[in-house]
Design an enzyme around this catalytic site. Structure first.
Site, PDB file in Angstrom:
ATOM      1  N   ASP A   1      48.093  40.583  38.680  1.00  0.00           N
ATOM      2  CA  ASP A   1      48.157  39.126  38.577  1.00  0.00           C
ATOM      3  C   ASP A   1      48.878  38.736  37.290  1.00  0.00           C
ATOM      4  O   ASP A   1      48.750  39.396  36.265  1.00  0.00           O
ATOM      5  CB  ASP A   1      46.741  38.517  38.535  1.00  0.00           C
ATOM      6  CG  ASP A   1      45.948  38.832  39.798  1.00  0.00           C
ATOM      7  OD1 ASP A   1      46.578  38.919  40.859  1.00  0.00           O
ATOM      8  OD2 ASP A   1      44.720  38.994  39.698  1.00  0.00           O
TER       9      ASP A   1
ATOM     10  N   ASP B   1      43.425  33.195  30.338  1.00  0.00           N
ATOM     11  CA  ASP B   1      42.871  34.500  30.728  1.00  0.00           C
ATOM     12  C   ASP B   1      42.589  35.341  29.497  1.00  0.00           C
ATOM     13  O   ASP B   1      41.516  35.939  29.352  1.00  0.00           O
ATOM     14  CB  ASP B   1      43.875  35.275  31.598  1.00  0.00           C
ATOM     15  CG  ASP B   1      43.835  34.880  33.054  1.00  0.00           C
ATOM     16  OD1 ASP B   1      42.729  34.690  33.575  1.00  0.00           O
ATOM     17  OD2 ASP B   1      44.899  34.753  33.668  1.00  0.00           O
TER      18      ASP B   1
ATOM     19  N   GLU C   1      38.468  42.639  34.411  1.00  0.00           N
ATOM     20  CA  GLU C   1      39.677  42.597  35.225  1.00  0.00           C
ATOM     21  C   GLU C   1      40.925  42.714  34.360  1.00  0.00           C
ATOM     22  O   GLU C   1      41.946  43.250  34.787  1.00  0.00           O
ATOM     23  CB  GLU C   1      39.742  41.285  36.030  1.00  0.00           C
ATOM     24  CG  GLU C   1      40.961  41.235  36.931  1.00  0.00           C
ATOM     25  CD  GLU C   1      41.232  39.854  37.524  1.00  0.00           C
ATOM     26  OE1 GLU C   1      41.979  39.799  38.506  1.00  0.00           O
ATOM     27  OE2 GLU C   1      40.714  38.862  36.989  1.00  0.00           O
ATOM     28  N   GLU C   2      40.846  42.233  33.144  1.00  0.00           N
ATOM     29  CA  GLU C   2      42.020  42.176  32.280  1.00  0.00           C
ATOM     30  C   GLU C   2      42.315  43.477  31.541  1.00  0.00           C
ATOM     31  O   GLU C   2      43.351  43.595  30.888  1.00  0.00           O
ATOM     32  CB  GLU C   2      41.849  41.040  31.253  1.00  0.00           C
ATOM     33  CG  GLU C   2      41.601  39.674  31.850  1.00  0.00           C
ATOM     34  CD  GLU C   2      42.721  39.204  32.769  1.00  0.00           C
ATOM     35  OE1 GLU C   2      43.884  39.596  32.549  1.00  0.00           O
ATOM     36  OE2 GLU C   2      42.426  38.467  33.726  1.00  0.00           O
TER      37      GLU C   2
ATOM     38  N   ASP D   1      34.810  39.355  35.538  1.00  0.00           N
ATOM     39  CA  ASP D   1      36.104  38.705  35.730  1.00  0.00           C
ATOM     40  C   ASP D   1      36.041  37.459  34.839  1.00  0.00           C
ATOM     41  O   ASP D   1      35.400  36.471  35.197  1.00  0.00           O
ATOM     42  CB  ASP D   1      36.302  38.315  37.199  1.00  0.00           C
ATOM     43  CG  ASP D   1      37.690  37.740  37.463  1.00  0.00           C
ATOM     44  OD1 ASP D   1      38.384  37.414  36.482  1.00  0.00           O
ATOM     45  OD2 ASP D   1      38.073  37.610  38.636  1.00  0.00           O
TER      46      ASP D   1
ATOM     47  N   LEU E   1      38.014  35.035  33.961  1.00  0.00           N
ATOM     48  CA  LEU E   1      38.502  33.743  34.458  1.00  0.00           C
ATOM     49  C   LEU E   1      39.066  33.932  35.864  1.00  0.00           C
ATOM     50  O   LEU E   1      40.257  34.146  36.046  1.00  0.00           O
ATOM     51  CB  LEU E   1      39.551  33.157  33.511  1.00  0.00           C
ATOM     52  CG  LEU E   1      39.670  31.627  33.546  1.00  0.00           C
ATOM     53  CD1 LEU E   1      38.356  30.950  33.160  1.00  0.00           C
ATOM     54  CD2 LEU E   1      40.771  31.156  32.631  1.00  0.00           C
ATOM     55  N   ASP E   2      38.184  33.840  36.840  1.00  0.00           N
ATOM     56  CA  ASP E   2      38.571  34.008  38.242  1.00  0.00           C
ATOM     57  C   ASP E   2      39.286  32.748  38.741  1.00  0.00           C
ATOM     58  O   ASP E   2      38.898  31.632  38.405  1.00  0.00           O
ATOM     59  CB  ASP E   2      37.319  34.258  39.092  1.00  0.00           C
ATOM     60  CG  ASP E   2      37.643  34.386  40.559  1.00  0.00           C
ATOM     61  OD1 ASP E   2      38.194  35.429  40.941  1.00  0.00           O
ATOM     62  OD2 ASP E   2      37.368  33.433  41.310  1.00  0.00           O
TER      63      ASP E   2
ATOM     64  N   GLU F   1      34.039  41.187  41.376  1.00  0.00           N
ATOM     65  CA  GLU F   1      34.183  40.027  42.271  1.00  0.00           C
ATOM     66  C   GLU F   1      33.221  40.162  43.461  1.00  0.00           C
ATOM     67  O   GLU F   1      32.333  39.327  43.647  1.00  0.00           O
ATOM     68  CB  GLU F   1      35.633  39.889  42.750  1.00  0.00           C
ATOM     69  CG  GLU F   1      36.568  39.452  41.630  1.00  0.00           C
ATOM     70  CD  GLU F   1      38.038  39.368  42.057  1.00  0.00           C
ATOM     71  OE1 GLU F   1      38.735  38.475  41.557  1.00  0.00           O
ATOM     72  OE2 GLU F   1      38.488  40.199  42.876  1.00  0.00           O
TER      73      GLU F   1
END
Length: 339
Positions: free
Chosen positions: A69, A75, A98-99, A119, A121-122, A282
């Site tokens: 992404d 983020d 996630e990052e 996560d 900032l989904d 998630e």
């Protein structure tokens, strides 16, 4: 009817709620420390989201994260906030984000017994157009006696101690599910800077009338998904068709499903045969919340919470929501798998 405008002098904050639950469970208080730190990060992210346009936080930071992404400035800010707050809680030893390509191992002098998958900032692709976004988290206990590593996070969702999400919408809400209790919703009161309990022991409707998925991928859908959607749009029993709602922010779509009932789908398709959403930060936390609320969460062939992860960024298909709606979907999947 009581006067809701009166100032409540006995509010139940998130901290108070968790402390009371911990006291009943004869806990050490470490879990409360963790959630307090997480709440601080969520409050700070909520503020950053609200003033993103003024603070020049919109736009792309010029890189992509490990799941492909595009990374937005918010983020990066959110990820740094969450990791720093969790480290300083002295309650975590491994953080999966996630990052970050690899798991973050907390410095030995700050380590605690919990593992957090997050996560930060989904739905951040929606930042620039002001659509609701959120933070998703899952909390495990470390079970191995070895030095902390990314492998400690590879636990099935059944092992979760707690999970939930924060939704930055018209207000900021934090939804928390714990292994010992149900699902409870807390609203951020900006006047006192605290999350206040507003809905206790939330249950999802047995059956809803809304379906939620990205129909832009219809060309790639499996026949079972196509048939299920046709039944929802053109009911053969004379009932009203389901409404279609899709925001494209998992937190917002799942929260609406929890509140109103219905079904959320991000199934596998010919373009993404393993699914698109990530299991650890998630699907597992959302499945945990939905199951604790009386719903069902599945890949179509297996309960989400039964999957033993093989990789910290593993993707899986997900279908979750009201039990009757998900069961109807599973019956169609079963019919097609026996053909």
């Amino acid at each position: 009817m009581t006067d809701r405008s009166a100032f409540d002098t006995n509010v139940i904050t998130m901290t108070r709620f968790v402390m009371e639950e911990g006291r009943r469970a004869k806990g050490t208080g470490e879990f409360t420390q963790l959630l307090n730190s997480l709440c601080t990060a969520i409050k700070a992210i909520s503020t950053a989201v609200r003033k993103a346009g003024i603070a020049n936080l919109y736009g792309i930071a010029g890189s992509t994260n490990v799941t492909g992404d595009q990374v937005k400035k918010l983020d990066i800010l959110s990820n740094d906030l969450v990791i720093n707050m969790l480290k300083s809680s002295f309650s975590t030893c491994v953080i999966v984000s996630e990052e970050n390509k690899d798991a973050v191992i907390v410095e030995s002098e700050k380590q605690g017994k919990y593992i957090v998958c997050i996560d930060p900032l989904d739905g951040s692709s929606n930042i620039d157009c002001l659509v609701s976004i959120g933070t998703i988290f899952a909390i495990y206990r470390k079970v191995s006696p070895d030095e902390p590593s990314g492998k400690d996070a590879l636990q099935p969702g059944r092992n979760l101690v707690a999970a939930g999400y924060a939704l930055y919408g018209s207000a900021t809400m934090l939804v928390l599910a714990t292994s010992a209790g149900g699902v409870n919703c807390f609203m951020l009161d900006p006047a006192i800077g605290e999350f206040i309990l507003v809905d206790r022991d939330v249950k999802i409707k047995k059956k809803g009338n809304i379906y939620s998925l990205n129909e832009g991928y219809a060309k790639y859908f499996d026949p079972a998904v196509t048939e299920y959607l046709k039944k929802k749009k053109f009911p053969e029993d004379g009932s009203s068709p389901y409404g279609g709602r899709y925001i494209g922010s998992m937190v917002a779509d799942v929260h609406r499903t929890l509140v109103y009932g219905g079904i959320f789908l991000y199934p596998a398709n010919s373009k993404s045969p393993k699914g698109k959403l990530r299991l650890l930060y998630e699907c597992n936390p959302m499945a945990f919340v939905i199951e604790k609320a009386g719903g069902i969460a599945t890949t179509g062939h297996q309960a989400i919470l039964d999957i033993v992860p093989e990789d910290i960024h593993q993707r899986v298909p997900v279908v979750l929501g009201s039990p009757d709606d998900v069961k109807e979907y599973l019956e169609i999947v079963k019919k097609h798998s026996t053909k």
